[in-house]
Design a protein around this motif. Structure first.
Motif, PDB file in Angstrom:
ATOM      1  N   MET A 268    -104.993  69.999  93.173  1.00  0.00           N
ATOM      2  CA  MET A 268    -105.880  70.442  92.703  1.00  0.00           C
ATOM      3  C   MET A 268    -106.914  71.213  93.934  1.00  0.00           C
ATOM      4  N   ALA A 269    -108.274  72.058  93.865  1.00  0.00           N
ATOM      5  CA  ALA A 269    -109.035  71.864  94.712  1.00  0.00           C
ATOM      6  C   ALA A 269    -108.961  70.632  95.684  1.00  0.00           C
ATOM      7  N   THR A 270    -109.222  71.023  97.150  1.00  0.00           N
ATOM      8  CA  THR A 270    -108.955  69.881  98.228  1.00  0.00           C
ATOM      9  C   THR A 270    -109.895  68.619  98.232  1.00  0.00           C
ATOM     10  N   LEU A 271    -110.470  67.694  97.722  1.00  0.00           N
ATOM     11  CA  LEU A 271    -111.471  66.990  97.397  1.00  0.00           C
ATOM     12  C   LEU A 271    -111.740  65.265  97.008  1.00  0.00           C
TER      13      LEU A 271
ATOM     14  N   PRO B  53    -124.715  65.710  99.309  1.00  0.00           N
ATOM     15  CA  PRO B  53    -123.836  65.116  98.321  1.00  0.00           C
ATOM     16  C   PRO B  53    -124.310  66.038  96.811  1.00  0.00           C
ATOM     17  N   LYS B  54    -122.918  65.803  96.392  1.00  0.00           N
ATOM     18  CA  LYS B  54    -122.487  66.216  95.498  1.00  0.00           C
ATOM     19  C   LYS B  54    -122.211  65.239  93.640  1.00  0.00           C
ATOM     20  N   LEU B  55    -123.393  65.552  93.289  1.00  0.00           N
ATOM     21  CA  LEU B  55    -123.999  64.640  92.312  1.00  0.00           C
ATOM     22  C   LEU B  55    -124.130  64.957  91.312  1.00  0.00           C
ATOM     23  N   VAL B  56    -123.816  64.747  89.727  1.00  0.00           N
ATOM     24  CA  VAL B  56    -124.455  65.360  88.657  1.00  0.00           C
ATOM     25  C   VAL B  56    -124.254  64.154  87.411  1.00  0.00           C
ATOM     26  N   SER B  57    -125.051  64.476  86.816  1.00  0.00           N
ATOM     27  CA  SER B  57    -124.733  62.856  85.339  1.00  0.00           C
ATOM     28  C   SER B  57    -125.952  64.353  84.098  1.00  0.00           C
ATOM     29  N   ALA B  58    -125.835  63.494  82.959  1.00  0.00           N
ATOM     30  CA  ALA B  58    -125.597  64.086  81.714  1.00  0.00           C
ATOM     31  C   ALA B  58    -125.760  62.692  80.329  1.00  0.00           C
ATOM     32  N   SER B  59    -126.545  62.864  79.773  1.00  0.00           N
ATOM     33  CA  SER B  59    -126.229  61.988  78.553  1.00  0.00           C
ATOM     34  C   SER B  59    -126.066  62.641  77.068  1.00  0.00           C
ATOM     35  N   PHE B  60    -125.006  62.687  76.519  1.00  0.00           N
ATOM     36  CA  PHE B  60    -124.552  62.787  74.966  1.00  0.00           C
ATOM     37  C   PHE B  60    -124.171  61.707  74.892  1.00  0.00           C
TER      38      PHE B  60
ATOM     39  N   SER C 215    -120.690  60.077  67.443  1.00  0.00           N
ATOM     40  CA  SER C 215    -121.501  59.757  66.341  1.00  0.00           C
ATOM     41  C   SER C 215    -122.135  58.528  66.091  1.00  0.00           C
ATOM     42  N   GLY C 216    -123.346  60.054  66.599  1.00  0.00           N
ATOM     43  CA  GLY C 216    -124.542  59.127  66.347  1.00  0.00           C
ATOM     44  C   GLY C 216    -125.481  58.516  67.159  1.00  0.00           C
ATOM     45  N   GLN C 217    -124.083  57.656  68.662  1.00  0.00           N
ATOM     46  CA  GLN C 217    -124.556  56.840  69.225  1.00  0.00           C
ATOM     47  C   GLN C 217    -124.878  57.607  70.821  1.00  0.00           C
ATOM     48  N   LYS C 218    -125.497  57.071  72.039  1.00  0.00           N
ATOM     49  CA  LYS C 218    -126.132  58.102  73.361  1.00  0.00           C
ATOM     50  C   LYS C 218    -125.185  57.472  74.292  1.00  0.00           C
ATOM     51  N   TYR C 219    -124.578  58.027  74.697  1.00  0.00           N
ATOM     52  CA  TYR C 219    -123.814  58.191  76.014  1.00  0.00           C
ATOM     53  C   TYR C 219    -124.039  58.307  77.319  1.00  0.00           C
ATOM     54  N   ASN C 220    -123.494  58.292  78.339  1.00  0.00           N
ATOM     55  CA  ASN C 220    -124.022  59.169  80.062  1.00  0.00           C
ATOM     56  C   ASN C 220    -122.784  59.057  79.898  1.00  0.00           C
ATOM     57  N   ILE C 221    -123.229  60.172  81.259  1.00  0.00           N
ATOM     58  CA  ILE C 221    -122.062  60.116  82.525  1.00  0.00           C
ATOM     59  C   ILE C 221    -122.337  61.210  82.991  1.00  0.00           C
ATOM     60  N   ALA C 222    -121.318  60.285  84.343  1.00  0.00           N
ATOM     61  CA  ALA C 222    -122.226  61.014  85.861  1.00  0.00           C
ATOM     62  C   ALA C 222    -121.258  60.993  86.895  1.00  0.00           C
ATOM     63  N   GLY C 223    -120.870  61.931  87.860  1.00  0.00           N
ATOM     64  CA  GLY C 223    -120.177  62.393  88.957  1.00  0.00           C
ATOM     65  C   GLY C 223    -120.442  62.567  89.827  1.00  0.00           C
ATOM     66  N   MET C 224    -119.219  63.048  90.588  1.00  0.00           N
ATOM     67  CA  MET C 224    -119.071  62.557  91.769  1.00  0.00           C
ATOM     68  C   MET C 224    -118.742  63.871  93.004  1.00  0.00           C
ATOM     69  N   ALA C 225    -118.303  63.798  93.905  1.00  0.00           N
ATOM     70  CA  ALA C 225    -117.419  65.247  94.097  1.00  0.00           C
ATOM     71  C   ALA C 225    -117.703  65.234  96.072  1.00  0.00           C
ATOM     72  N   LYS C 226    -116.407  65.154  96.548  1.00  0.00           N
ATOM     73  CA  LYS C 226    -117.047  66.233  97.827  1.00  0.00           C
ATOM     74  C   LYS C 226    -116.183  66.780  98.247  1.00  0.00           C
ATOM     75  N   GLY C 227    -116.499  67.948  99.583  1.00  0.00           N
ATOM     76  CA  GLY C 227    -115.567  68.723  99.769  1.00  0.00           C
ATOM     77  C   GLY C 227    -116.264  69.669 100.642  1.00  0.00           C
ATOM     78  N   ALA C 228    -115.596  70.721 100.869  1.00  0.00           N
ATOM     79  CA  ALA C 228    -116.571  71.956 101.931  1.00  0.00           C
ATOM     80  C   ALA C 228    -115.051  72.680 101.913  1.00  0.00           C
ATOM     81  N   GLY C 229    -114.079  72.332 102.353  1.00  0.00           N
ATOM     82  CA  GLY C 229    -113.487  73.450 103.185  1.00  0.00           C
ATOM     83  C   GLY C 229    -111.831  72.404 102.877  1.00  0.00           C
ATOM     84  N   MET C 230    -110.582  73.284 102.694  1.00  0.00           N
ATOM     85  CA  MET C 230    -109.395  72.959 102.810  1.00  0.00           C
ATOM     86  C   MET C 230    -109.821  73.430 101.389  1.00  0.00           C
TER      87      MET C 230
END
Length: 415
Positions: free
Chosen positions: A194-197, A164-171, A174-189
């Motif tokens: 875009m890339a096939t995913l 599974p392809k899962l990433v996340s981070a905080s940033f 304006s002095g406020q903390k936020y979170n962001i997460a992302g996921m993707a699938k793809g291995a062929g095509m």
């Protein structure tokens, strides 16, 4: 390649989002998850970037229509099935995609069209829609906000992926903390544009709809549109973004001082996901960065990098650990951009910090140390650097080698 090391054991997930997955019956094996969902507890701004393939899958058409009609407002969810692409399925396929959206909206209590729908798998087959709709009704109430929930969701969108392809981070903005997460699938095509995913990026930052769309497009161009596994473009390519503003703070607009910060973090996560897709390329044994510098423009540099990354001769030489740099030059030469053969240089750069190996310098071939070349080509990660010697244009692409295993995987994909 050491793929399992790329699976996160924790994460920084956005407030107000829940995620999860289950087996609903699209795939035969009941132990494999084939239905995934992410839901926000409040309306989000939404954005999307989609395949340029003429045979756009039914969910792509539905998502594009919803994004246009809502102008990026009022989104609440993303629902994905794996195992069947719902592509080239006619009006029946469109009806199935809309049904997935409608049932998800009903379960989350939304009275409007607020769900992005995605499907991935075999092309040309209708969805087992009754199984999927039943699955949505039981899945959505059970999803949660833990790391395991998010990881399960990433597993639920996989097809030939090995992890599974899962990433996340905080940033901060304006002095406020936020979170962001992302996921993707793809291995062929996998190939732009875009890339096939399939994938998504989710944040608790308050982002205006036009800013979210602009940021996503920029992030995708620098990440998912800069990878290639096999040169084939899918019918289902979709990357979406949802921003629910649950963490508070001032809205991020295109003109706000925090916009560049937001674009940077979106691009960082999208790039991380794109690299994971390449690392998981079907049958791949090597992760290769193609770095082109000295081009007349960034666009021309990207064209050269793309050509090299999709050259079957380059990719098979990499698999065979053959330092056949003539194939790199060949792919460079037919790219159609400005080239001066007497100013072009090519090098292999190892990722262990040891000295690079020059193969061609200003059009003159070097006396290549074949033993050293073999050492570098034995590595799982390496870089091919091409300097055209003409200007300041540069680009980076990520690709992998082409192995016997790729043929095996795709020779019996439907069995």
């Amino acid at each position: 390649m050491k793929r399992l090391a790329k699976i996160p054991t924790s994460g920084s997930y956005p407030i107000g989002f829940r995620a999860g997955a289950k087996h609903c019956g699209v795939k035969k094996d009941p132990s494999i998850k084939d239905l995934a969902a992410i839901v926000s507890d409040r309306p989000c701004t939404g954005a999307g970037v989609f395949t340029s393939n003429a045979f756009k899958a039914a969910p792509v058409q539905v998502d594009q229509a919803i994004l246009k009609s809502t102008k990026g407002h009022g989104f609440r969810a993303m629902v994905v099935n794996s195992g069947c692409a719902n592509a080239v399925t006619g009006q029946g396929g469109i009806a199935d995609a809309k049904a997935m959206m409608k049932v998800t909206d009903e379960v989350i209590g939304s009275s409007s069209e607020s769900t992005f729908v995605m499907s991935t798998g075999v092309i040309g087959q209708r969805l087992p829609i009754d199984k999927i709709l039943t699955g949505i009704k039981s899945l959505v109430p059970a999803i949660g906000g833990t790391h395991d929930d998010w990881l399960d969701c990433a597993k639920g969108i996989m097809t030939t992926d090995t992890f599974p392809k899962l990433v996340s981070a905080s940033f901060e903005a304006s002095g406020q903390k936020y979170n962001i997460a992302g996921m993707a699938k793809g291995a062929g095509m996998i190939h732009p544009n875009m890339a096939t995913l399939l994938g998504g990026l989710f944040t608790d930052a308050p982002v205006a709809a036009d800013a979210l769309q602009s940021a996503l497009k920029e992030a995708v161009n620098k990440s998912f549109n800069s990878i290639s596994v096999d040169g084939d473009m899918s019918t289902n390519d979709t990357i979406v973004a949802l921003a629910n503003g649950a963490a508070g703070g001032p809205e991020i607009t295109i003109s706000s001082p925090d916009y560049p910060t937001f674009v940077a973090i979106m691009t960082e996560l999208a790039t991380d996901l794109a690299k994971l897709v390449v690392r998981d390329g079907e049958g791949a044994t090597k992760f290769v960065q193609i770095s082109v510098t000295g081009a007349a423009s960034d666009a021309e540099a990207k064209t050269v990098a793309s050509n090299i990354s999709q050259s079957m001769l380059v990719k098979t030489a990499l698999y065979g650990r053959d330092a056949n740099w003539g194939r790199i030059l060949c792919a460079t030469g037919y790219s159609g951009v400005q080239i001066d053969p007497y100013k072009t240089s090519v090098s292999f750069i190892p990722t262990d910090g040891s000295k690079k190996l020059d193969l061609l310098v200003n059009g003159e071939p070097e006396a290549v140390d074949e033993a050293r070349a073999s050492e570098i080509l034995e590595m799982h990660d390496l870089e091919i650097a091409v300097d055209l010697g003409l200007g300041s244009g540069s680009a980076t692409f990520w690709t992998c080698d082409l192995s016997h295993e790729y043929v095996t995987i795709n020779g019996d994909y439907r069995s």
